[in-house]
Design a protein around this motif. Sequence first.
Motif, PDB file in Angstrom:
ATOM      1  N   HIS A  17       0.709  -1.428  -0.161  1.00 16.33           N
ATOM      2  CA  HIS A  17      -0.235   0.396  -0.210  1.00 16.33           C
ATOM      3  C   HIS A  17       0.606   0.954   0.017  1.00 16.33           C
ATOM      4  N   HIS A  18       2.280   0.486   0.447  1.00 14.36           N
ATOM      5  CA  HIS A  18       3.120   3.106   0.286  1.00 14.36           C
ATOM      6  C   HIS A  18       4.248   3.175  -0.988  1.00 14.36           C
ATOM      7  N   GLN A  19       3.528   2.090  -2.458  1.00 10.92           N
ATOM      8  CA  GLN A  19       4.484   2.263  -3.163  1.00 10.92           C
ATOM      9  C   GLN A  19       5.287   3.576  -3.173  1.00 10.92           C
ATOM     10  N   LEU A  20       3.193   3.365  -3.477  1.00 10.49           N
ATOM     11  CA  LEU A  20       4.138   5.443  -4.142  1.00 10.49           C
ATOM     12  C   LEU A  20       4.890   6.147  -3.321  1.00 10.49           C
ATOM     13  N   ASP A  21       4.475   6.610  -2.025  1.00 14.47           N
ATOM     14  CA  ASP A  21       5.765   6.766  -1.730  1.00 14.47           C
ATOM     15  C   ASP A  21       7.049   6.366  -1.453  1.00 14.47           C
ATOM     16  N   GLU A  22       7.252   4.630  -1.479  1.00  5.51           N
ATOM     17  CA  GLU A  22       8.332   4.248  -1.687  1.00  5.51           C
ATOM     18  C   GLU A  22       9.221   4.679  -2.674  1.00  5.51           C
ATOM     19  N   ALA A  23       8.409   5.009  -3.837  1.00  5.27           N
ATOM     20  CA  ALA A  23       9.026   4.867  -5.496  1.00  5.27           C
ATOM     21  C   ALA A  23       8.699   6.606  -5.195  1.00  5.27           C
ATOM     22  N   ALA A  24       8.748   7.228  -4.817  1.00  2.00           N
ATOM     23  CA  ALA A  24       8.718   9.157  -4.775  1.00  2.00           C
ATOM     24  C   ALA A  24       9.693   9.350  -6.117  1.00  2.00           C
ATOM     25  N   GLU A  25      10.693   9.226  -5.697  1.00  2.00           N
ATOM     26  CA  GLU A  25      11.332   9.803  -6.484  1.00  2.00           C
ATOM     27  C   GLU A  25      11.553   9.128  -8.096  1.00  2.00           C
ATOM     28  N   ASP A  26      11.028   7.920  -8.306  1.00  2.00           N
ATOM     29  CA  ASP A  26      11.429   7.047  -9.522  1.00  2.00           C
ATOM     30  C   ASP A  26      10.205   7.496 -10.180  1.00  2.00           C
ATOM     31  N   LEU A  27       8.799   7.812  -9.574  1.00  2.00           N
ATOM     32  CA  LEU A  27       8.424   8.082 -10.270  1.00  2.00           C
ATOM     33  C   LEU A  27       8.521   9.942 -10.630  1.00  2.00           C
ATOM     34  N   ALA A  28       9.038  10.617 -10.496  1.00  2.00           N
ATOM     35  CA  ALA A  28       9.687  11.765 -10.428  1.00  2.00           C
ATOM     36  C   ALA A  28      10.564  11.701 -11.605  1.00  2.00           C
ATOM     37  N   ALA A  29      11.499  10.984 -11.493  1.00  2.14           N
ATOM     38  CA  ALA A  29      12.294  11.250 -12.549  1.00  2.14           C
ATOM     39  C   ALA A  29      12.081  10.265 -13.570  1.00  2.14           C
ATOM     40  N   VAL A  30      11.173   9.134 -13.611  1.00  3.40           N
ATOM     41  CA  VAL A  30      10.477   8.510 -14.829  1.00  3.40           C
ATOM     42  C   VAL A  30       9.977   9.718 -15.455  1.00  3.40           C
ATOM     43  N   GLY A  31       8.884  10.652 -14.937  1.00  2.99           N
ATOM     44  CA  GLY A  31       7.711  11.705 -15.753  1.00  2.99           C
ATOM     45  C   GLY A  31       9.044  13.135 -15.866  1.00  2.99           C
ATOM     46  N   ARG A  32       9.724  13.437 -15.226  1.00  3.68           N
ATOM     47  CA  ARG A  32      11.233  14.063 -15.994  1.00  3.68           C
ATOM     48  C   ARG A  32      11.465  13.508 -17.543  1.00  3.68           C
ATOM     49  N   LEU A  33      11.884  12.037 -17.399  1.00  2.00           N
ATOM     50  CA  LEU A  33      11.992  11.676 -18.799  1.00  2.00           C
ATOM     51  C   LEU A  33      10.632  12.113 -19.682  1.00  2.00           C
ATOM     52  N   ALA A  34       9.443  11.316 -19.699  1.00  3.99           N
ATOM     53  CA  ALA A  34       8.811  11.365 -20.185  1.00  3.99           C
ATOM     54  C   ALA A  34       9.086  13.362 -21.005  1.00  3.99           C
ATOM     55  N   ARG A  35       8.946  14.258 -19.682  1.00  4.90           N
ATOM     56  CA  ARG A  35       8.672  15.379 -20.300  1.00  4.90           C
ATOM     57  C   ARG A  35      10.070  16.084 -21.284  1.00  4.90           C
ATOM     58  N   GLU A  36      10.656  15.498 -20.591  1.00  5.78           N
ATOM     59  CA  GLU A  36      12.314  15.257 -21.759  1.00  5.78           C
ATOM     60  C   GLU A  36      12.070  14.985 -23.712  1.00  5.78           C
ATOM     61  N   LEU A  37      11.408  13.550 -23.002  1.00  5.73           N
ATOM     62  CA  LEU A  37      11.118  13.318 -24.275  1.00  5.73           C
ATOM     63  C   LEU A  37       9.153  13.831 -25.461  1.00  5.73           C
ATOM     64  N   ASP A  38       8.953  14.502 -24.443  1.00  2.00           N
ATOM     65  CA  ASP A  38       7.823  14.888 -25.540  1.00  2.00           C
ATOM     66  C   ASP A  38       6.315  13.860 -24.860  1.00  2.00           C
ATOM     67  N   LEU A  39       6.216  13.145 -24.112  1.00  2.00           N
ATOM     68  CA  LEU A  39       5.375  11.963 -24.922  1.00  2.00           C
ATOM     69  C   LEU A  39       3.817  12.353 -23.564  1.00  2.00           C
ATOM     70  N   ARG A  40       3.145  12.485 -24.518  1.00  2.00           N
ATOM     71  CA  ARG A  40       1.621  12.364 -23.511  1.00  2.00           C
ATOM     72  C   ARG A  40       1.783  10.942 -22.841  1.00  2.00           C
ATOM     73  N   LEU A  41       1.120  10.728 -21.796  1.00  2.00           N
ATOM     74  CA  LEU A  41       0.435   9.881 -20.876  1.00  2.00           C
ATOM     75  C   LEU A  41      -0.615   9.555 -20.666  1.00  2.00           C
ATOM     76  N   SER A  42      -1.309   8.354 -20.221  1.00  2.00           N
ATOM     77  CA  SER A  42      -2.069   8.102 -19.630  1.00  2.00           C
ATOM     78  C   SER A  42      -2.632   7.281 -19.565  1.00  2.00           C
ATOM     79  N   PHE A  43      -3.529   6.941 -18.559  1.00  2.00           N
ATOM     80  CA  PHE A  43      -4.351   5.567 -17.598  1.00  2.00           C
ATOM     81  C   PHE A  43      -5.722   5.154 -18.649  1.00  2.00           C
ATOM     82  N   HIS A  44      -5.647   3.797 -18.443  1.00  2.00           N
ATOM     83  CA  HIS A  44      -7.203   3.589 -18.358  1.00  2.00           C
ATOM     84  C   HIS A  44      -7.767   2.419 -18.137  1.00  2.00           C
ATOM     85  N   PRO A  45      -8.187   2.540 -16.371  1.00  2.00           N
ATOM     86  CA  PRO A  45      -8.111   1.522 -15.462  1.00  2.00           C
ATOM     87  C   PRO A  45      -9.089   0.195 -16.311  1.00  2.00           C
ATOM     88  N   SER A  46      -8.954  -0.601 -15.608  1.00  2.00           N
ATOM     89  CA  SER A  46      -9.808  -1.917 -16.335  1.00  2.00           C
ATOM     90  C   SER A  46     -11.443  -1.491 -16.200  1.00  2.00           C
TER      91      SER A  46
END
Lengths: 247, 319
Positions: free
Chosen positions: B70-99
């Motif tokens: 249940h605490h993965q978002l906190d445990e991976a907070a820096e990693d989420l920020a890092a992969v988000g930075r990469l998405a912005r650098e590469l100019d990617l538009r992202l989304s989710f579509h829950p099941s």
Amino acid sequence: MSEYDDLSPVLVVLLNNARDLARARDEGWYRIPVHRAPPRLAAEYLAFYQTRAFGDQAYSVRYLAAVRRIHVLPRVQLLPDEPNHPRAREEYYKIEIGPLEALPRPVPSRALRRITFIPTTLGQLLTAEEINDLWWRDDPQQRLWLALRSTGLPVEYRFETPQPEGDVVVDFALFLPQGRLAVLCDTSDGRNDLRETRLPDYDLAATGWEVLRFTNAELHADLAGCVAMVLAAAHRLGALPGQGGHE
Amino acid sequence: MRLGFAVKVLGQGGLRENDSRRWQNNPHLSVSLAYLRDIFHYLHRAGIGMYRMSSDLAPYLTHPEYTQFHHQLDEAAEDLAAVGRLARELDLRLSFHPSQYIVLNSPDEGLAARSAQDVIAQAEMLERMGLGAEAVVVLHVGGVYEGHEAARARFAAAFERLPAIARQRLVVENDDVRFSVADTLWIHQRTSVRLIFDNLHHHNHNPQALPLREALAACLATWPAAMQPKVHFSSPRTEMVTAEQRDPATGKRQQVLQPPRWTNHSDYLHPFEFIAFLREAAALRSFDVMLEAKAKDLALLRLRQDVARYAPDLAERLA
């Protein structure tokens, strides 16, 4: 390893010294500089290719470990005892791993070669006879690899060779008595935007390579013909009788 | 106009979309994010600017029994920020579509609450990645319970109860059997939620007989002027399908051929349908297109070639 998924992704990484092995074994982590990370970094397992420093265990893969977490950290947080290191502020992937497990059969490098990273699968790792069997390949390359391996020719897969404008990766490299043969595969037919950047063939030729290049379509349509061209070139470059099965 | 595809990469073998190990093997969001990083680099090499991420990026995040996840978002907070930075650098538009298991309008309060939790978690991931408001969580209205209009109204009420972080990311898509564009527009009028227009769903379920251009324009108009809207495009599968049936005389199961269902997606996109769609939309505001085809990125790459060949005047618009 009694139950495993053949297709679980594995990343083979380098162990350069006993200290890094101790870190992996005792502290449960491995590091890769972010700017040097391979295109395929993520995996369920790390496997470790031991370099020259490991004496009689050198040039082989002997251990693997399950990946638990992958975090991005500055080097100084990973190695706080080295605050003045020139790369102290640089970002690294810290790959946290479970206990090291010995492979049932070590995977050696016949040519005692240097490698960087090899993306593979657990099935390939556990059945490989040597490190050239480890690389994950697009299907046409896999078929060419199996065909070339069965000829008995001394083939190395994805061999890095230094060139004036940076290292070039030769898909299949053959080191023969009278020369070197580079076999390159254009596996992106119809999708030029995916084509890997390669130096023109004549640049390789200028540094002593004989070059053969095959497209996906050629490998699909006439694998035997492609292999025959490799054999002919290899024999021209002095492949020994018995190598290649044509003598 | 960006073209995107959903989740699975077929154009380069060996790329996974998330850490899919079972709970006993301790999968983790941080490992999923490393898979995502590998995919982002592939997208960049392939010149693809939009991508739908796996909804299972954070495994077991909201599972009621496995609290260790249940605490993965906190445990991976820096990693989420890092992969988000990469998405912005590469100019990617992202989304989710829950099941389809995420049903905000369910009369079962427990299911509705768990669904809300999932939507909030996915919105929070986009937030922690530092992505702009065009990075969205796409949801269908849900099921028809206690009458069509009551179900529609229950969705609107559930939307209003969500925290701001989820309301700002959630967008609603018309579906192919229950809630048409007219229904999603009804919800938009009450909640201001942005709408996704899905062409195949519209063809399959349009009881109000809204013309395509009118329906598309109305959905696009729900997006703020400064934000690029997004639509879904797919082609129907036209092949006969093999089904199993029990022989009434012998009781044995046998395979029979049946005509296709027009709700199923094809492997590749029909280029002439897509070109006609773009021409129909030519006078409307610009939008991005999420392609839904079984051949995934291969279908996208092929569609680009097809448009260049059959409608070169439109090809320059596609990124």
